[in-house]
Design an enzyme around this catalytic site. Structure first.
Site, short mmCIF file in Angstrom:
data_model
loop_
_atom_site.label_atom_id
_atom_site.label_comp_id
_atom_site.label_asym_id
_atom_site.label_seq_id
_atom_site.Cartn_x
_atom_site.Cartn_y
_atom_site.Cartn_z
N MET A 1 0.83 -1.20 0.00
CA MET A 1 0.00 0.00 0.00
C MET A 1 0.87 1.25 0.00
O MET A 1 1.84 1.36 0.75
CB MET A 1 -0.90 -0.02 1.24
CG MET A 1 -1.81 1.17 1.37
SD MET A 1 -2.87 1.03 2.82
CE MET A 1 -3.73 2.59 2.74
N TYR B 1 6.56 2.27 -7.08
CA TYR B 1 7.73 1.45 -6.73
C TYR B 1 7.47 -0.03 -7.04
O TYR B 1 8.32 -0.71 -7.62
CB TYR B 1 8.05 1.65 -5.25
CG TYR B 1 9.31 0.99 -4.76
CD1 TYR B 1 10.54 1.65 -4.86
CD2 TYR B 1 9.30 -0.26 -4.17
CE1 TYR B 1 11.70 1.07 -4.40
CE2 TYR B 1 10.45 -0.86 -3.71
CZ TYR B 1 11.65 -0.19 -3.81
OH TYR B 1 12.81 -0.78 -3.35
N PRO C 1 15.20 -8.48 -2.58
CA PRO C 1 15.41 -8.39 -1.12
C PRO C 1 14.12 -8.00 -0.41
O PRO C 1 13.27 -7.30 -0.95
CB PRO C 1 16.46 -7.29 -0.97
CG PRO C 1 16.99 -7.03 -2.34
CD PRO C 1 15.89 -7.40 -3.28
#
Length: 240
Positions: free
Chosen positions: A142, A147, A177
């Protein structure tokens, strides 16, 4: 002469750890950065790794920048696409500028720099393209639609170019990651950080050096049969 590696966004955080890890493994390393001259100069002084300043979201700047790296350091055998920023907002509040900034730096850059090195890799019959994605490109988060979209796009890009490079000695892999202790998390409120850590089975954030060790592994000549994959490293928070 040993292999040459280029790490974008390679002077701070995960990028700096990757640059150092590759140098320790015997690579001749170059690192790019976008704007923090003081941090880049301190990194160069500490490590002896040459640094190059350009905007990886700008295709022409990448043409010129990669040419400068290859002129000074040598033909690039290993590319680590690490450069990234965040501009967080929920979709109904996100501006066009916030969207474009993240897509440009985090995703367009992967094409921009990879495009400059791919022909040389094909001609030499060897290449490693390693892109630092994220757990948030796998599961979403959220307030991070820009991104998440960029990091998911990196995975799709990786799978496609892995097929294209397979018979030319070029591998392409992504690393996703989880939450790593870097500057990106420096301003996260304590309560939010406690919640994040509480979702990680091993009970802690990752370290940049742990990601770097994965990069060194995938960059090795001996990793030639590993391509088109996403290496998930997140303390058990999400299975690939």
């Amino acid at each position: 002469m040993g292999r040459v590696a280029l790490v974008t966004g390679g002077t701070r955080g995960i990028g700096a750890a990757c640059s150092k890890g590759l140098k320790d493994a015997g690579y001749s390393v170059a690192a790019t950065y976008a704007g923090n001259d003081d941090a880049a100069n301190a990194f160069k002084k500490e490590t002896g790794i040459p640094v190059f300043k350009w905007d990886v979201g700008d295709y022409q700047a990448c043409e010129q920048g990669v040419a400068a790296v290859e002129n000074e350091v040598g033909p690039i055998d290993v590319l680590v696409n690490n450069a990234g920023i965040s501009r967080d907002a929920t979709l109904h509040k996100m501006t066009e500028e916030q969207w474009n900034q993240v897509i440009r730096t985090n995703l367009d850059s992967v094409f921009n720099v990879s495009r400059q090195v791919i022909n040389g890799m094909r001609e030499r019959g060897f290449g490693r393209i390693i892109s630092i994605s994220s757990i948030n490109g796998q599961q979403g988060m959220m307030g991070l639609s820009n991104y998440c979209a960029a990091k998911a796009g990196m995975i799709g890009f990786t799978r496609a170019i892995a097929l294209e490079g397979a018979r030319k000695g070029i591998t392409a892999n992504a690393i996703a990651p989880g939450y790593v202790a870097t500057e990106l998390l420096a301003n996260v409120p304590e309560k939010v950080m406690d919640h994040i850590v509480g979702q990680i089975p091993v009970g802690r954030l990752g370290e940049a050096e742990e990601v770097a060790r994965c990069v060194v592994f995938l960059a090795a000549d001996e990793s030639a049969w590993i391509t088109g994959t996403t290496l998930t490293i997140n303390g058990g928070q999400l299975s690939d």
